[in-house]
Design a protein around this motif. Structure first.
Motif, PDB file in Angstrom:
ATOM      1  N   SER A  70       0.851  -1.188   0.000  1.00  0.00           N
ATOM      2  CA  SER A  70       0.000   0.000   0.000  1.00  0.00           C
ATOM      3  C   SER A  70       0.891   1.243   0.000  1.00  0.00           C
ATOM      4  O   SER A  70       1.470   1.590   1.039  1.00  0.00           O
ATOM      5  N   PRO A  71       1.053   1.898  -1.140  1.00  0.00           N
ATOM      6  CA  PRO A  71       1.925   3.088  -1.180  1.00  0.00           C
ATOM      7  C   PRO A  71       1.356   4.217  -0.334  1.00  0.00           C
ATOM      8  O   PRO A  71       0.132   4.422  -0.269  1.00  0.00           O
ATOM      9  N   ARG A  72       2.223   4.948   0.308  1.00  0.00           N
ATOM     10  CA  ARG A  72       1.772   6.024   1.196  1.00  0.00           C
ATOM     11  C   ARG A  72       1.114   7.154   0.415  1.00  0.00           C
ATOM     12  O   ARG A  72       0.381   7.966   0.974  1.00  0.00           O
ATOM     13  N   SER A  73       1.373   7.203  -0.885  1.00  0.00           N
ATOM     14  CA  SER A  73       0.761   8.232  -1.718  1.00  0.00           C
ATOM     15  C   SER A  73      -0.752   8.084  -1.782  1.00  0.00           C
ATOM     16  O   SER A  73      -1.466   9.024  -2.141  1.00  0.00           O
ATOM     17  N   THR A  74      -1.262   6.905  -1.419  1.00  0.00           N
ATOM     18  CA  THR A  74      -2.709   6.666  -1.457  1.00  0.00           C
ATOM     19  C   THR A  74      -3.391   7.123  -0.176  1.00  0.00           C
ATOM     20  O   THR A  74      -4.610   7.224  -0.123  1.00  0.00           O
ATOM     21  N   ALA A  75      -2.612   7.400   0.869  1.00  0.00           N
ATOM     22  CA  ALA A  75      -3.165   7.602   2.210  1.00  0.00           C
ATOM     23  C   ALA A  75      -4.258   8.663   2.265  1.00  0.00           C
ATOM     24  O   ALA A  75      -5.273   8.486   2.938  1.00  0.00           O
ATOM     25  N   ALA A  76      -4.069   9.773   1.577  1.00  0.00           N
ATOM     26  CA  ALA A  76      -5.046  10.863   1.642  1.00  0.00           C
ATOM     27  C   ALA A  76      -6.263  10.606   0.775  1.00  0.00           C
ATOM     28  O   ALA A  76      -7.225  11.378   0.815  1.00  0.00           O
ATOM     29  N   GLY A  77      -6.241   9.504   0.003  1.00  0.00           N
ATOM     30  CA  GLY A  77      -7.366   9.204  -0.874  1.00  0.00           C
ATOM     31  C   GLY A  77      -7.323  10.011  -2.160  1.00  0.00           C
ATOM     32  O   GLY A  77      -6.631  11.029  -2.248  1.00  0.00           O
ATOM     33  N   PHE A  78      -8.065   9.542  -3.148  1.00  0.00           N
ATOM     34  CA  PHE A  78      -8.153  10.276  -4.408  1.00  0.00           C
ATOM     35  C   PHE A  78      -9.390   9.831  -5.163  1.00  0.00           C
ATOM     36  O   PHE A  78     -10.066   8.863  -4.778  1.00  0.00           O
TER      37      PHE A  78
END
Length: 608
Positions: A498-506
């Motif tokens: 799970s890449p941290r770039s996904t954390a904030a959602g999109f």
């Protein structure tokens, strides 16, 4: 050492005599300043007025000398107290400062830190006499980690990085870590260091603000040993997930464990356990993938099959007898236990992860209108082939009949139905590296959605053992709008990333298209695409809401091609682990030393 004191040591560790007199000043100002002020006032500002001559000059002289002696005694006493303020307080603590946070990585092994301005102050403590190391890990292991290690014999700190499960390479860009102090007392090594939170070169990873959800905690590793130089650590290693920027109560957001505890306290939430029953861990091989499947109606309360429920969280249970032998879980959901091909990954667990809680607006539907079965695959690790191990580990599902606003779905990108089934992952012998790009068009996927957009809140990029790197690119009206990637994929650390770039959602809008690119390495031409653990895959699982009917995005048959061979590791296109003017090939510019070569050979088959 007492790990409950937020970094304060209570042992016999003594300060570095060249370092503590200076660093202690700021820490002990409340003690030092009044003592110095008293000394000055007594020694220089206090004056004894002369008295008029009397009839008894000798007696008057003696009284004056006594008063001066008292003043001087007080002055030197106060001055001594001031000096003790510089030395004694740090000696009691055993550290140059009181750290804000402490993580016990293993028995007697501590990671301590404080974020001070634009720097991080780090302290490593381990039961070792030779060396100790720390790393920021992308996936959770050594591969792809930003590493710093200290060797006692040379009294040297080395800023380094690892591109494989082997000897770290010294950073060619710059040495960013600064040694603050180091000592070894009674077999416990204590090393203090500092670094800027944000650096510019690609051989280092930045300390990102991980204080609050939805940002995931930071994966960290530690290793230690008694050899003079960095060497293979065997079992002297640990990994965890921490929040470097956590500010304590009310300051850093709610932790995942606190969210799980809130589920347990919620009277509207029910729980069902899925545990092994003394499963024997093999002693004739180091690794086993054990699978179990549960029909939900058989383990949920009677009458549940007619109800509607949302899964809202997961929590692992680790058998204390075998905890260290459990590498990871992969939890999937489907309609029955007979068709494992129809299962969809719904949760992954690895060491240091307390569990998972879905966002309050969404859940995975089970029973009526939802999944009917839960499947678990447990990876057991028994490298020393210990006999007689039995395991009763498992996990709990938290569910509720208070349905959330949205049904959560799992959007599958790449090649979810394995259209490349039985295709080899490379064409011929060569470098061993290969890649393929899978295009997911909108026509059979996002183009058929009933809503204009969905919200992604989590993802797991999934390959198997030969997987090296994975990239997903999102396009809108032909324009690239987003790129997410795993630079150093490591199946042995987790079944998905799970890449941290996904954390904030999109957001994904109706009509968006995707390219999923997977990179592999293998010397075995017989590895092919398929469903088994020894086969290969290229799938990106995206958790989103609201659920749409078209959630399996197959690659376009118009562009579907088998993998292409790559000339070298440099063609993987990795972002981390290269520096202009530095070594970017598999081997450093000067090659591996004999010690490093031996390290790499021993480590090759035994991942961190």
């Amino acid at each position: 050492l007492d790990s409950s004191t937020s970094g304060r040591a209570s042992g016999s560790i003594s300060p570095n005599p060249l370092f503590f007199p200076f660093t202690a000043v700021g820490k002990n100002l409340p003690l030092v300043v009044p003592s110095v002020r008293l000394a000055l006032s007594l020694g220089w500002t206090k004056r004894t007025p002369r008295k008029a001559p009397s009839k008894q000059p000798n007696e008057e002289h003696l009284e004056h000398r006594k008063e001066q002696d008292v003043v001087l005694t007080s002055f030197y006493t106060a001055l001594l107290l001031a000096l003790l303020g510089l030395w004694a307080a740090p000696a009691a603590a055993g550290l140059s400062m009181e750290y804000d946070h402490t993580k016990e990585m293993a028995p007697g092994v501590f990671l301590r830190w404080s974020v001070v301005g634009e720097e991080i102050m780090l302290c490593l403590q381990a039961k070792a006499t030779g060396w100790v190391g720390f790393g920021l890990a992308e996936v959770g292991g050594m591969k792809g980690s930003d590493i710093v290690y200290y060797e006692a014999k040379s009294n040297k700190l080395t800023d380094s990085y690892a591109v494989e499960n082997g000897m770290p390479r010294a950073d060619a860009c710059s040495q960013d870590w600064k040694l603050r102090s180091a000592e070894n007392v009674d077999g416990t090594m204590t090393v203090e260091m500092s670094r800027l939170l944000v650096v510019t070169d690609t051989e280092d990873r930045n300390f990102e603000d991980d204080a609050a959800l939805p940002m995931a905690p930071t994966a960290v590793i530690m290793a230690w040993g008694d050899d003079d130089n960095l060497s293979y650590h065997a079992q002297s290693r640990a990994k965890a997930q921490v929040r470097f920027f956590q500010q304590g109560a009310g300051g850093g957001g709610v932790s995942m464990q606190e969210r799980i505890d809130a589920l347990k306290a919620d009277s509207t939430i029910q729980k069902v356990e899925m545990l092994q029953s003394d499963h024997p861990i093999p002693d004739d091989r180091s690794t086993q993938y054990h699978e179990e499947c549960y029909i939900l109606k058989d383990i949920m309360p009677a009458g549940s099959e007619a109800g509607e429920f949302h899964i809202v969280g997961f929590e692992p249970f680790l058998d204390p007898r075998t905890k260290k032998h459990i590498h990871h879980y992969v939890v999937s959901a489907g309609n029955d236990c007979e068709n494992s091909e129809g299962m969809t990954v719904v949760w992954l667990w690895g060491p240091g992860i307390p569990g998972y809680v879905f966002p309050p607006e969404a859940g995975v539907r089970i029973m009526t209108g939802g999944f009917q079965a839960i499947h678990i695959q447990i990876h057991y690790d028994n490298p020393t082939l210990i006999s007689g191990l039995v395991d009763s580990s498992g996990f709990s599902i938290f569910y509720t009949n208070q349905l959330r606003q949205f049904d959560a779905g799992i959007l599958q990108l790449g090649d979810p139905n394995i259209l490349l089934f039985k295709q080899p992952i490379k064409e011929k012998d060569g470098s061993g590296y290969s890649h393929l790009t899978l295009t997911n068009p909108a026509r059979d996927c996002t183009g058929k959605w009933e809503v204009d957009e969905v919200t992604v809140f989590e993802r797991f990029m999934h390959m198997h053992k030969a997987g090296e790197r994975m990239v997903t690119r999102q396009y809108r009206d032909g324009e690239l709008v987003r790129t997410d990637f795993c630079d150093y994929y490591d199946f042995f650390q987790s079944g998905g990333f799970s890449p941290r770039s996904t954390a904030a959602g999109f957001k994904i809008k109706k009509g968006d298209t995707f390219d999923v690119e997977c990179f592999y390495y293998s010397n075995d031409k017989m590895i092919r695409f398929g469903l088994a653990s020894d086969d290969e895959m290229c799938i990106d699982f995206l958790y989103y809401y609201p659920l749409q009917k078209n959630s399996v995005c197959n690659p376009s048959l118009d562009t579907l091609q088998p993998p292409e061979d790559l000339a070298s590791i440099g063609d993987l296109g990795r972002k981390f682990g290269s520096c202009e003017g530095g070594a970017s090939s598999l081997l450093p510019a000067w090659g591996l030393s004999l010690a490093a070569l031996a390290f790499a050979i021993v480590r090759a088959a035994r991942p961190f």
